[in-house]
Scaffold this motif. Structure first.
Motif, PDB file in Angstrom:
ATOM      1  N   ASN A  30       0.862  -1.179   0.000  1.00  0.00           N
ATOM      2  CA  ASN A  30       0.000   0.000   0.000  1.00  0.00           C
ATOM      3  C   ASN A  30       0.892   1.220   0.000  1.00  0.00           C
ATOM      4  OD1 ASN A  30      -2.314  -1.878   1.514  1.00  0.00           O
ATOM      5  ND2 ASN A  30      -3.107  -0.263   0.198  1.00  0.00           N
ATOM      6  N   VAL A  31       0.817   2.031  -1.035  1.00  0.00           N
ATOM      7  CA  VAL A  31       1.657   3.220  -1.126  1.00  0.00           C
ATOM      8  C   VAL A  31       0.782   4.460  -1.037  1.00  0.00           C
ATOM      9  CG1 VAL A  31       3.427   2.046  -2.485  1.00  0.00           C
ATOM     10  CG2 VAL A  31       1.575   3.223  -3.661  1.00  0.00           C
ATOM     11  N   THR A  86       3.054   6.827 -14.507  1.00  0.00           N
ATOM     12  CA  THR A  86       2.749   7.535 -15.751  1.00  0.00           C
ATOM     13  C   THR A  86       1.263   7.440 -16.045  1.00  0.00           C
ATOM     14  OG1 THR A  86       4.942   6.961 -16.590  1.00  0.00           O
ATOM     15  CG2 THR A  86       3.332   7.746 -18.192  1.00  0.00           C
ATOM     16  N   PHE A  87       0.616   8.595 -16.222  1.00  0.00           N
ATOM     17  CA  PHE A  87      -0.810   8.615 -16.546  1.00  0.00           C
ATOM     18  C   PHE A  87      -1.056   7.856 -17.846  1.00  0.00           C
ATOM     19  CE2 PHE A  87      -0.657  12.377 -13.763  1.00  0.00           C
ATOM     20  CZ  PHE A  87      -1.708  12.073 -12.917  1.00  0.00           C
ATOM     21  N   GLU A 127      -7.109   0.107  -9.135  1.00  0.00           N
ATOM     22  CA  GLU A 127      -6.912  -0.104  -7.694  1.00  0.00           C
ATOM     23  C   GLU A 127      -5.736   0.703  -7.166  1.00  0.00           C
ATOM     24  OE1 GLU A 127      -4.642  -3.455  -9.765  1.00  0.00           O
ATOM     25  OE2 GLU A 127      -6.530  -2.372 -10.011  1.00  0.00           O
ATOM     26  N   TYR A 128      -4.781   1.004  -8.043  1.00  0.00           N
ATOM     27  CA  TYR A 128      -3.655   1.837  -7.629  1.00  0.00           C
ATOM     28  C   TYR A 128      -4.121   3.281  -7.460  1.00  0.00           C
ATOM     29  CZ  TYR A 128       0.826   4.299  -7.831  1.00  0.00           C
ATOM     30  OH  TYR A 128       1.892   5.117  -7.551  1.00  0.00           O
ATOM     31  N   CYS A 129      -4.922   3.757  -8.408  1.00  0.00           N
ATOM     32  CA  CYS A 129      -5.438   5.136  -8.325  1.00  0.00           C
ATOM     33  C   CYS A 129      -6.309   5.334  -7.096  1.00  0.00           C
ATOM     34  CB  CYS A 129      -6.252   5.477  -9.579  1.00  0.00           C
ATOM     35  SG  CYS A 129      -5.296   5.532 -11.099  1.00  0.00           S
ATOM     36  N   VAL A 184      -0.350  -1.949  -4.777  1.00  0.00           N
ATOM     37  CA  VAL A 184       0.699  -2.305  -5.736  1.00  0.00           C
ATOM     38  C   VAL A 184       1.002  -3.796  -5.604  1.00  0.00           C
ATOM     39  CG1 VAL A 184       3.124  -2.005  -6.361  1.00  0.00           C
ATOM     40  CG2 VAL A 184       1.754  -0.020  -5.733  1.00  0.00           C
ATOM     41  N   ASP A 185       0.812  -4.535  -6.694  1.00  0.00           N
ATOM     42  CA  ASP A 185       1.211  -5.937  -6.753  1.00  0.00           C
ATOM     43  C   ASP A 185       1.444  -6.312  -8.213  1.00  0.00           C
ATOM     44  OD1 ASP A 185      -1.311  -6.153  -7.841  1.00  0.00           O
ATOM     45  OD2 ASP A 185      -2.144  -7.420  -6.262  1.00  0.00           O
ATOM     46  N   GLU A 186       1.585  -7.605  -8.490  1.00  0.00           N
ATOM     47  CA  GLU A 186       1.853  -8.034  -9.859  1.00  0.00           C
ATOM     48  C   GLU A 186       0.755  -7.578 -10.827  1.00  0.00           C
ATOM     49  OE1 GLU A 186       3.838 -11.265  -7.283  1.00  0.00           O
ATOM     50  OE2 GLU A 186       2.015 -10.058  -7.228  1.00  0.00           O
TER      51      GLU A 186
END
Length: 432
Positions: free
Chosen positions: A325-326, A332-333, A339-341, A346-348
């Motif tokens: 979790n960041v 890069t847009f 799910e990141y946005c 963050v994962d594979e």
């Protein structure tokens, strides 16, 4: 976890000293005399500051601790120390002296900013290899890889990099990111190079990023990942990679020479990028999430073999973790997974999503975001839903492509960009 802590662990992984046998004997001696030390501590009055100072001195002596590794590395670069030539490759004594200043700056500014709980840790272990390997095998493999990586690096002086890149001329820029610029260059022996120059952030942030990327690259060795040949810390932080005359996939795919990329080359490039990602996610002895897969981060050799580059945002994912979790939004847009946005996950599967967008670029010839900021995914979605491949394919290809291969790549792209990470394939499935 804070960035300072990550960078310190990365620093330890990269520059770990190979005197493991000495450490073991030292630990035995420490264990035998621990009762005497404890008795002496409690038999006389001592302030918290005295105890803290004692801890720091013990850490300096213990080369398995973060501070001990740092002290050892600094000693290696002090004038009275004469290192074995096999330990590190430096192109000049001046360049070597800058490494000494670099580590002293890192020690002075960054290590003391660590939380006290981390500063007093007796040791931080080397990142583990898969569990099926014995403990001694895992440790020796990690130590040897990291030591050999340090030994193989060429340290470039600032003047060498300036000469190679025409004084970092704007005409030599082949890529820009949030924290760095990439310049093409040519060494005196004629070798083409790409110089990544860190340009943004505080000194501590740039040092942390520099060490973090080096720490990741130390674990990467695959035909479809970029080859680091050296670095430099004089006048800034620079990473130097091999470069071919073709440059990056993005510049060729969206430039005037896109006709060089016929379908057979594009299909091979897509397969080999999948190979590289599969290696990072599953075959590398550290699970690595790249976090910035895009056409500009794919270098092409003279034979059109792709190489994944720029590990500046890469994350190690421990084998017992499902994801990171960041909180800091980076990348890069046009390539961000939903799910990141929304949640910073963050994962594979976040890399798989970016790979899906990259496949759409390869199929259609459209950039991830065009000059009107329109997403290739939004443009392609109706065509994917109706399986309208004729309209989807890059017009420059005409009908000159293998229909079965095209169907396979289109299907793979549509699965990889699914909004739900659960429904996206893993790299080993996408590659098939």
């Amino acid at each position: 976890m804070g960035s300072d802590g990550d960078a310190t662990r990365t620093y330890y992984c990269l520059w770990v000293n190979k005197k493991s046998s000495a450490n073991k004997s030292q630990k035995v001696q420490t264990g035998e005399s621990s009762n005497k030390r404890i008795g002496s501590l409690f038999s006389c009055p001592a302030s918290a500051q005295d105890l803290r100072q004692l801890d720091l001195e013990k850490e300096k002596e213990d080369e398995a601790s973060p501070r001990g590794v740092l002290e050892s590395c600094i000693r290696d670069f002090e004038p009275e120390h004469q290192p074995d030539e096999s330990e590190t490759s430096c192109s000049s004594p001046r360049a070597q002296s800058h490494w000494g200043n670099f580590f002293k700056l890192w020690k002075k500014r960054s290590l003391k900013r660590l939380p006290s709980s981390l500063q007093t840790l007796p040791s931080i272990g080397v990142p583990k290899l898969p569990k099926w390997k014995s403990k001694s095998t895992r440790e020796n493999h990690s130590l040897n890889n990291l030591y050999n990586f340090r030994s193989s690096l060429v340290t470039f002086s600032l003047s060498e990099l300036r000469n190679a890149t025409n004084n970092f001329s704007n005409e030599n820029i082949i890529g820009r990111g949030g924290f760095a610029e990439v310049f093409k260059g040519r060494l005196q022996d004629g070798q083409l190079i790409a110089v990544k120059k860190l340009t943004k952030g505080t000194t501590e942030e740039m040092i942390a990023g520099f060490l973090s990327e080096l720490g990741v690259i130390a674990h990467v060795d695959h035909p479809n990942t970029a080859k680091l040949i050296g670095c430099g810390v004089e006048g800034g932080m620079h990473l130097v990679f091999e470069l071919s005359t073709l440059g990056c996939l993005g510049s060729l795919l969206h430039g005037p020479d896109k006709n060089k990329l016929d379908w057979s080359k594009r299909y091979n490039i897509a397969q080999k990028i999948a190979d590289g990602l599969l290696y990072l996610h599953e075959s590398c002895h550290r699970r690595i999430i790249h976090r910035d897969i895009k056409s500009e981060n794919i270098l092409l050799t003279e034979s059109f073999e792709p190489q994944i580059c720029d590990f500046g945002l890469a994350k190690w994912l421990p084998e017992d973790w499902t994801h990171h979790n960041v909180s800091k939004f980076e990348g890069t847009f046009g390539y961000f997974a939903p799910e990141y946005c929304m949640h910073g996950i963050v994962d594979e599967k976040t890399d798989v999503y970016s790979f899906g967008v990259l496949l759409l670029e390869i199929i259609t010839g459209h950039p991830a975001l065009d000059h009107m900021q329109q997403s290739v995914l939004i443009w392609a979605k109706p065509l994917l839903d109706t399986n309208n491949i004729k309209e989807l394919v890059d017009p420059s290809l005409g009908d000159d492509y293998d229909q079965e291969q095209m169907d396979h790549v289109v299907l793979t792209a549509s699965l990889c960009v699914d909004q739900s990470p659960i429904l996206r394939p893993r790299c080993n499935t996408a590659k098939r």
